[in-house]
Scaffold this active site. Structure first.
Site, PDB file in Angstrom:
ATOM      1  N   LEU A  74      10.449 -20.601  -4.876  1.00 38.21           N
ATOM      2  CA  LEU A  74       9.457 -19.717  -4.257  1.00 38.21           C
ATOM      3  C   LEU A  74       8.121 -19.807  -4.980  1.00 38.21           C
ATOM      4  O   LEU A  74       8.066 -19.788  -6.206  1.00 38.21           O
ATOM      5  CB  LEU A  74       9.948 -18.262  -4.341  1.00 38.21           C
ATOM      6  CG  LEU A  74       8.953 -17.188  -3.903  1.00 38.21           C
ATOM      7  CD1 LEU A  74       8.807 -17.174  -2.383  1.00 38.21           C
ATOM      8  CD2 LEU A  74       9.376 -15.808  -4.400  1.00 38.21           C
ATOM      9  N   ASP A 103       0.826  -1.213   0.000  1.00 37.77           N
ATOM     10  CA  ASP A 103       0.000   0.000   0.000  1.00 37.77           C
ATOM     11  C   ASP A 103       0.861   1.264   0.000  1.00 37.77           C
ATOM     12  O   ASP A 103       1.951   1.277   0.571  1.00 37.77           O
ATOM     13  CB  ASP A 103      -0.935  -0.028   1.223  1.00 37.77           C
ATOM     14  CG  ASP A 103      -2.118   0.913   1.060  1.00 37.77           C
ATOM     15  OD1 ASP A 103      -2.349   1.413  -0.063  1.00 37.77           O
ATOM     16  OD2 ASP A 103      -2.817   1.151   2.066  1.00 37.77           O
ATOM     17  N   HIS A 115       2.180   3.365  -9.140  1.00 37.39           N
ATOM     18  CA  HIS A 115       1.971   1.927  -9.364  1.00 37.39           C
ATOM     19  C   HIS A 115       3.157   1.323 -10.114  1.00 37.39           C
ATOM     20  O   HIS A 115       3.554   0.195  -9.856  1.00 37.39           O
ATOM     21  CB  HIS A 115       0.668   1.690 -10.131  1.00 37.39           C
ATOM     22  CG  HIS A 115      -0.546   2.069  -9.348  1.00 37.39           C
ATOM     23  ND1 HIS A 115      -0.781   1.583  -8.081  1.00 37.39           N
ATOM     24  CD2 HIS A 115      -1.571   2.917  -9.624  1.00 37.39           C
ATOM     25  CE1 HIS A 115      -1.918   2.102  -7.625  1.00 37.39           C
ATOM     26  NE2 HIS A 115      -2.407   2.926  -8.533  1.00 37.39           N
TER      27      HIS A 115
END
Ligand code: IPE
Ligand code: IPE
Ligand code: MG
Length: 236
Positions: free
Chosen positions: A127, A16, A33
Protein backbone atom coordinates in the site's frame (compact mmCIF):
# COMPACT_ATOMS: atom_id res chain seq x y z
CA UNK A 1 -20.22 -7.54 0.79
CA UNK A 2 -17.45 -5.91 -1.14
CA UNK A 3 -16.34 -7.35 -4.45
CA UNK A 4 -12.63 -8.05 -4.09
CA UNK A 5 -12.29 -8.00 -7.87
CA UNK A 6 -13.41 -4.35 -8.01
CA UNK A 7 -11.37 -2.64 -5.34
CA UNK A 8 -10.71 1.05 -6.09
CA UNK A 9 -7.04 1.54 -6.83
CA UNK A 10 -6.92 4.91 -5.08
CA UNK A 11 -9.06 5.96 -2.12
CA UNK A 12 -8.77 9.52 -0.78
CA UNK A 13 -10.23 10.51 2.58
CA UNK A 14 -11.08 13.83 4.23
CA UNK A 15 -10.80 12.79 7.86
CA UNK A 16 -13.21 15.29 9.38
CA UNK A 17 -15.04 15.58 12.70
CA UNK A 18 -12.31 15.11 15.30
CA UNK A 19 -13.21 18.36 17.05
CA UNK A 20 -16.93 17.60 17.23
CA UNK A 21 -16.21 14.07 18.47
CA UNK A 22 -14.27 15.58 21.37
CA UNK A 23 -16.82 18.33 22.04
CA UNK A 24 -19.58 15.69 22.25
CA UNK A 25 -17.60 14.12 25.09
CA UNK A 26 -16.62 17.38 26.79
CA UNK A 27 -13.01 16.63 25.95
CA UNK A 28 -10.41 19.04 24.57
CA UNK A 29 -10.20 19.10 20.75
CA UNK A 30 -6.79 17.45 20.85
CA UNK A 31 -8.36 14.33 22.37
CA UNK A 32 -10.40 14.16 19.18
CA UNK A 33 -7.26 14.37 17.07
CA UNK A 34 -5.72 11.58 19.11
CA UNK A 35 -8.78 9.40 18.58
CA UNK A 36 -8.57 10.34 14.91
CA UNK A 37 -5.00 9.03 14.69
CA UNK A 38 -6.17 5.70 16.11
CA UNK A 39 -8.95 5.55 13.51
CA UNK A 40 -6.43 6.33 10.79
CA UNK A 41 -4.23 3.46 11.95
CA UNK A 42 -7.14 1.05 11.54
CA UNK A 43 -8.02 2.32 8.07
CA UNK A 44 -4.41 2.01 6.86
CA UNK A 45 -4.50 -1.65 7.94
CA UNK A 46 -7.90 -2.21 6.35
CA UNK A 47 -6.88 -0.60 3.06
CA UNK A 48 -3.74 -2.67 2.96
CA UNK A 49 -5.63 -5.89 3.69
CA UNK A 50 -8.32 -5.22 1.07
CA UNK A 51 -5.70 -4.51 -1.60
CA UNK A 52 -6.17 -0.76 -2.13
CA UNK A 53 -3.04 0.45 -3.89
CA UNK A 54 -3.13 4.12 -2.80
CA UNK A 55 -4.67 5.60 0.34
CA UNK A 56 -4.46 9.39 0.57
CA UNK A 57 -5.55 11.12 3.76
CA UNK A 58 -6.04 14.82 4.46
CA UNK A 59 -4.20 15.38 7.72
CA UNK A 60 -3.61 19.15 7.69
CA UNK A 61 -4.67 21.76 5.17
CA UNK A 62 -3.01 25.04 4.24
CA UNK A 63 -6.05 26.68 5.85
CA UNK A 64 -5.72 24.79 9.13
CA UNK A 65 -3.01 27.29 10.18
CA UNK A 66 -5.99 29.51 11.07
CA UNK A 67 -6.56 27.38 14.19
CA UNK A 68 -5.14 28.12 17.64
CA UNK A 69 -1.40 27.56 18.03
CA UNK A 70 -2.25 25.11 20.81
CA UNK A 71 -4.33 22.94 18.51
CA UNK A 72 -1.81 23.15 15.66
CA UNK A 73 1.18 22.16 17.78
CA UNK A 74 -0.90 19.38 19.37
CA UNK A 75 -1.74 17.95 15.94
CA UNK A 76 1.92 17.89 14.90
CA UNK A 77 2.98 16.33 18.21
CA UNK A 78 0.44 13.57 17.68
CA UNK A 79 1.71 13.06 14.18
CA UNK A 80 5.26 12.54 15.44
CA UNK A 81 3.98 10.04 18.02
CA UNK A 82 2.00 8.19 15.36
CA UNK A 83 4.89 8.02 12.91
CA UNK A 84 7.41 6.94 15.55
CA UNK A 85 5.10 4.28 16.97
CA UNK A 86 3.91 2.92 13.65
CA UNK A 87 7.06 3.04 11.56
CA UNK A 88 8.14 -0.54 12.26
CA UNK A 89 4.70 -1.93 11.61
CA UNK A 90 4.17 0.13 8.46
CA UNK A 91 7.52 -1.09 7.21
CA UNK A 92 6.79 -4.73 8.10
CA UNK A 93 3.51 -4.45 6.23
CA UNK A 94 5.39 -3.25 3.15
CA UNK A 95 3.64 0.16 3.26
CA UNK A 96 5.31 3.02 1.42
CA UNK A 97 4.70 6.45 2.93
CA UNK A 98 4.67 9.62 0.86
CA UNK A 99 3.88 13.18 1.95
CA UNK A 100 1.82 15.52 -0.25
CA UNK A 101 2.29 19.15 0.68
CA UNK A 102 4.92 21.57 1.85
CA UNK A 103 5.98 19.67 4.94
CA UNK A 104 9.24 21.48 5.55
CA UNK A 105 7.14 24.31 7.05
CA UNK A 106 6.26 21.97 9.91
CA UNK A 107 8.01 21.90 13.31
CA UNK A 108 11.55 20.48 13.04
CA UNK A 109 10.81 17.38 15.08
CA UNK A 110 7.92 16.45 12.82
CA UNK A 111 10.02 16.98 9.68
CA UNK A 112 12.76 14.74 11.06
CA UNK A 113 10.51 11.82 11.91
CA UNK A 114 8.62 12.17 8.63
CA UNK A 115 11.85 12.08 6.67
CA UNK A 116 12.98 8.99 8.53
CA UNK A 117 9.69 7.33 7.63
CA UNK A 118 9.97 8.28 3.96
CA UNK A 119 13.53 6.99 3.85
CA UNK A 120 12.77 3.69 5.62
CA UNK A 121 9.72 2.84 3.54
CA UNK A 122 10.78 4.18 0.14
CA UNK A 123 11.49 0.73 -1.34
CA UNK A 124 8.23 -0.87 -0.14
CA UNK A 125 5.83 -2.18 -2.73
CA UNK A 126 2.57 -2.68 -0.81
CA UNK A 127 0.00 0.00 0.00
CA UNK A 128 1.17 3.53 -0.76
CA UNK A 129 0.02 5.71 2.12
CA UNK A 130 -0.03 9.36 1.06
CA UNK A 131 -0.40 11.89 3.84
CA UNK A 132 -1.58 15.34 2.74
CA UNK A 133 0.14 17.66 5.18
CA UNK A 134 0.13 21.42 4.89
CA UNK A 135 -1.63 20.60 1.64
CA UNK A 136 -3.97 22.82 -0.35
CA UNK A 137 -5.23 22.10 -3.85
CA UNK A 138 -4.98 25.69 -5.06
CA UNK A 139 -1.49 26.07 -3.65
CA UNK A 140 -0.52 22.82 -5.36
CA UNK A 141 -1.78 24.06 -8.74
CA UNK A 142 -0.09 27.43 -8.27
CA UNK A 143 3.17 25.67 -7.47
CA UNK A 144 2.85 23.55 -10.63
CA UNK A 145 2.14 26.66 -12.73
CA UNK A 146 5.29 28.31 -11.36
CA UNK A 147 7.41 25.25 -12.13
CA UNK A 148 6.06 25.08 -15.68
CA UNK A 149 6.46 28.85 -16.19
CA UNK A 150 10.08 28.48 -15.14
CA UNK A 151 10.65 25.89 -17.87
CA UNK A 152 9.06 28.25 -20.40
CA UNK A 153 11.29 31.06 -19.18
CA UNK A 154 14.34 28.84 -19.59
CA UNK A 155 13.24 27.97 -23.10
CA UNK A 156 12.87 24.23 -22.33
CA UNK A 157 9.14 24.28 -23.04
CA UNK A 158 6.88 26.30 -25.35
CA UNK A 159 3.79 27.88 -23.73
CA UNK A 160 1.67 26.59 -26.55
CA UNK A 161 2.83 23.03 -25.96
CA UNK A 162 1.90 22.77 -22.26
CA UNK A 163 -0.34 19.75 -21.74
CA UNK A 164 -2.59 18.45 -18.95
CA UNK A 165 0.10 15.84 -18.43
CA UNK A 166 2.63 18.60 -17.67
CA UNK A 167 0.32 19.98 -15.02
CA UNK A 168 -0.33 16.55 -13.47
CA UNK A 169 3.39 15.78 -13.46
CA UNK A 170 4.12 18.92 -11.46
CA UNK A 171 1.56 18.29 -8.73
CA UNK A 172 2.51 16.67 -5.41
CA UNK A 173 0.68 13.59 -6.66
CA UNK A 174 2.86 13.09 -9.72
CA UNK A 175 2.90 9.41 -10.64
CA UNK A 176 -0.14 8.61 -8.47
CA UNK A 177 -3.36 7.72 -10.33
CA UNK A 178 -6.37 10.01 -9.68
CA UNK A 179 -8.57 8.95 -6.74
CA UNK A 180 -11.36 6.59 -7.76
CA UNK A 181 -13.21 7.13 -4.50
CA UNK A 182 -13.21 10.17 -2.24
CA UNK A 183 -14.72 9.78 1.23
CA UNK A 184 -15.55 12.63 3.61
CA UNK A 185 -16.73 11.98 7.13
CA UNK A 186 -18.69 14.15 9.60
CA UNK A 187 -21.55 15.15 7.32
CA UNK A 188 -19.77 18.03 5.56
CA UNK A 189 -20.21 17.98 1.80
CA UNK A 190 -17.37 20.02 0.40
CA UNK A 191 -13.83 19.53 -0.84
CA UNK A 192 -12.14 22.09 1.43
CA UNK A 193 -9.33 22.55 -1.09
CA UNK A 194 -8.52 18.83 -1.32
CA UNK A 195 -7.20 17.26 -4.54
CA UNK A 196 -8.97 19.81 -6.75
CA UNK A 197 -7.30 18.73 -9.98
CA UNK A 198 -7.18 15.03 -9.21
CA UNK A 199 -10.82 14.58 -8.15
CA UNK A 200 -12.25 15.64 -11.54
CA UNK A 201 -13.84 12.18 -11.98
CA UNK A 202 -13.71 10.73 -8.47
CA UNK A 203 -16.80 9.15 -6.96
CA UNK A 204 -17.76 10.96 -3.73
CA UNK A 205 -19.11 9.19 -0.66
CA UNK A 206 -20.19 11.33 2.28
CA UNK A 207 -21.00 9.88 5.68
CA UNK A 208 -22.24 11.47 8.91
CA UNK A 209 -19.87 9.32 10.97
CA UNK A 210 -17.29 11.46 12.76
CA UNK A 211 -13.75 10.48 11.81
CA UNK A 212 -12.72 8.98 15.20
CA UNK A 213 -15.74 6.65 14.95
CA UNK A 214 -14.96 5.59 11.38
CA UNK A 215 -14.27 1.84 11.35
CA UNK A 216 -13.18 -0.77 8.87
CA UNK A 217 -16.87 -1.59 8.42
CA UNK A 218 -17.60 2.03 7.44
CA UNK A 219 -14.67 1.94 5.04
CA UNK A 220 -15.96 -1.24 3.44
CA UNK A 221 -19.45 0.30 3.21
CA UNK A 222 -18.03 3.24 1.29
CA UNK A 223 -16.23 0.88 -1.07
CA UNK A 224 -19.44 -1.07 -1.58
CA UNK A 225 -21.31 2.13 -2.46
CA UNK A 226 -18.50 2.95 -4.89
CA UNK A 227 -18.81 -0.48 -6.48
CA UNK A 228 -22.47 0.21 -7.29
CA UNK A 229 -21.75 3.52 -9.01
CA UNK A 230 -21.71 3.74 -12.76
CA UNK A 231 -18.70 5.76 -13.86
CA UNK A 232 -19.05 7.35 -17.27
CA UNK A 233 -16.17 9.82 -17.54
CA UNK A 234 -18.26 11.92 -19.89
CA UNK A 235 -19.06 9.04 -22.20
CA UNK A 236 -22.54 7.62 -22.46
C1 IPE B 1 -10.37 17.07 11.13
O1 IPE B 1 -11.17 17.29 12.25
C2 IPE B 1 -8.90 17.12 11.46
C3 IPE B 1 -8.21 18.34 10.99
C4 IPE B 1 -8.73 19.28 10.27
C5 IPE B 1 -6.80 18.46 11.38
P1 IPE B 1 -11.60 18.74 12.70
O2 IPE B 1 -10.62 19.23 13.70
O3 IPE B 1 -11.81 19.61 11.54
O4 IPE B 1 -12.99 18.42 13.41
P2 IPE B 1 -14.28 19.32 13.40
O5 IPE B 1 -14.64 19.55 11.95
O6 IPE B 1 -13.96 20.60 14.10
O7 IPE B 1 -15.30 18.50 14.11
C1 IPE C 1 -10.50 19.63 5.99
O1 IPE C 1 -11.25 19.75 7.13
C2 IPE C 1 -9.05 19.44 6.35
C3 IPE C 1 -8.70 18.18 6.99
C4 IPE C 1 -9.52 17.20 7.26
C5 IPE C 1 -7.30 18.03 7.34
P1 IPE C 1 -11.61 21.17 7.78
O2 IPE C 1 -12.36 20.88 9.01
O3 IPE C 1 -10.39 21.99 7.90
O4 IPE C 1 -12.53 21.83 6.65
P2 IPE C 1 -13.64 22.97 6.77
O5 IPE C 1 -13.00 24.13 7.47
O6 IPE C 1 -14.78 22.41 7.56
O7 IPE C 1 -14.04 23.25 5.37
MG1 MG D 1 -13.44 20.00 10.38
Amino acid sequence: MIDLEKIPEHVAIIMDGNGRWAENRNLPRIAGHNAGMIAMKGIVKAASAIGVKHLTVYAFSTENWRRSSEEISGIFKLLVIYVEKELDELHQNNVKVRILGNYDKLPKEAVKSLERTLETTKGNTGLQFNIALNYGGRNEILRAVKKIAMKVEEGILKADEITERDIADNLYTSGIPDPDLLIRTSGEMRLSNYLLWQSAYSEFVFTDVLWPDFTRKDFENAIEIFQHRKRRFGGR
